[in-house]
Write a protein that holds these residues in place. Sequence first.
Motif, PDB file in Angstrom:
ATOM      1  N   ARG A   1     -65.972 -48.926  -8.886  1.00 47.89           N
ATOM      2  CA  ARG A   1     -67.247 -49.650  -8.822  1.00 47.89           C
ATOM      3  C   ARG A   1     -68.058 -49.114  -7.653  1.00 47.89           C
ATOM      4  NH1 ARG A   1     -63.541 -52.926 -11.117  1.00 47.89           N
ATOM      5  NH2 ARG A   1     -64.231 -54.118 -12.948  1.00 47.89           N
TER       6      ARG A   1
ATOM      7  N   HIS B   1     -78.072 -53.132  -9.603  1.00 47.78           N
ATOM      8  CA  HIS B   1     -77.575 -52.204 -10.622  1.00 47.78           C
ATOM      9  C   HIS B   1     -78.434 -52.223 -11.875  1.00 47.78           C
ATOM     10  CE1 HIS B   1     -74.062 -50.297  -8.985  1.00 47.78           C
ATOM     11  NE2 HIS B   1     -73.521 -51.444  -8.603  1.00 47.78           N
TER      12      HIS B   1
ATOM     13  N   TYR C   1     -69.033 -42.958 -16.578  1.00 53.29           N
ATOM     14  CA  TYR C   1     -69.842 -43.944 -15.864  1.00 53.29           C
ATOM     15  C   TYR C   1     -70.759 -44.635 -16.872  1.00 53.29           C
ATOM     16  CZ  TYR C   1     -73.516 -45.894 -12.889  1.00 53.29           C
ATOM     17  OH  TYR C   1     -74.411 -46.737 -12.287  1.00 53.29           O
TER      18      TYR C   1
ATOM     19  N   GLU D   1     -68.589 -51.938 -17.793  1.00 53.79           N
ATOM     20  CA  GLU D   1     -69.496 -52.776 -17.026  1.00 53.79           C
ATOM     21  C   GLU D   1     -70.609 -51.895 -16.473  1.00 53.79           C
ATOM     22  OE1 GLU D   1     -67.487 -54.827 -13.913  1.00 53.79           O
ATOM     23  OE2 GLU D   1     -65.870 -55.553 -15.215  1.00 53.79           O
TER      24      GLU D   1
ATOM     25  N   MET E   1     -70.313 -49.140 -13.440  1.00 54.31           N
ATOM     26  CA  MET E   1     -68.894 -48.881 -13.211  1.00 54.31           C
ATOM     27  C   MET E   1     -68.505 -47.566 -13.872  1.00 54.31           C
ATOM     28  SD  MET E   1     -65.627 -51.168 -14.526  1.00 54.31           S
ATOM     29  CE  MET E   1     -65.685 -50.629 -16.240  1.00 54.31           C
TER      30      MET E   1
END
Length: 401
Positions: free
Chosen positions: A206, A216, A324, A366, A369
Amino acid sequence: MQLSEALSLAIQHQNAGRTAAAAEIYDRILEVAPENPPAATLRARIHLKEGRLDEADRLTETATRAAPDFMQAWNARGDVLDARKEPEAANAAWRRSLVTGPENTGPFVGLGNQFQLDKEYGAAEQAYRRALAGQPGNVPAANNLAQALLIEGDAERALAATDRVLARDPNHVRATAYRSVALEELGRYDEVDRLIAHGSATRPIRFPVPGGYRDHVGFNAALSEEIRNHPNISGNLDPLRRAIRGGAFVPQLFDQKGPAIAAFEQMLAAGLNDYIAGLSRDPSHPFFARIPDGYAVNIWANILGDEGHQSAHIHNAGWLSGTYYAAVPETVRPDDPERAGWLEFNRPGYGIPYRGTRKLEAICPELGMAVVFPSYVWHSTIPFRGGGERISIAFDLHIDG
């Protein structure tokens, strides 16, 4: 210099990896003797390696016409025709090579590969075994034999085939991947788990929000927009060469860097350096034995929509690989029992069925992440439905030197 001396010098250059020097001498020989079979054959090999198939085709045709009994010319011609996706003609050339030189085992690998494509796995196995009888250290033959045996469900003999490769190269990516499948089918779960190393080698990373972005959500929205508008984007993908299904692909992502991609590059480098610094060396492990001091990164992006997915695959040329997540659809949820859109591990690809009895490990994506794993670890994306885009950035780390 006599032609024989020039040819000997060119071969020395080629064997030492000085391809350009070898090619120059072969060209000079062919100016004087346009049908010289060894020079034409070896120059064709260089053209083939560089993807110049028309030139390789012309030269191998010249060599086989000038010397119909020259085994190496027919062998090279089969490889060229195979690269041109002319399997019947390639098989005929390889068989002609075997007639002219019965001790030549190289063409058996090509024949085995064609048998595999035709789903004639028994014939493929025989071809690979014939190659290994003449060349016990033939790595492609041993690896492809392991694949054929795994497709047929013979895990014990597949494991033995990977042993051939790993005895020569304990860190070989494809052999290690096939070994993990064989071990899983044999119920040797401790050994599989040690290879995959969930929680240490295989795990999420993360990242903090890059400077200049509030969160983010804002950063990854900007990153996704730059990916969608990248000049390298392509939707015309060859399923035999890329694992993506039903989406778009952006190779060489760092060729053009907007502000978000530039920020991502810095963020990723810092995260990977921290990850590597936290690993413990283990000389007996194919991943932990090779913790690098320096590395190069190959990076690309994938855009998936409804029903889009990544078929199960490995990354043959890497040490560490990862993904990613820049955009994750709302339908991809950590509480989904079907795990739609998740990254799944240990389900084999390349035509090998999953015969394991354990539930496969998977990680829910996520936003912001990355998930990293040794390059030999099988991984795939479970299809998702319900609209939205899943935008990911994939990368391989290659050890310098």
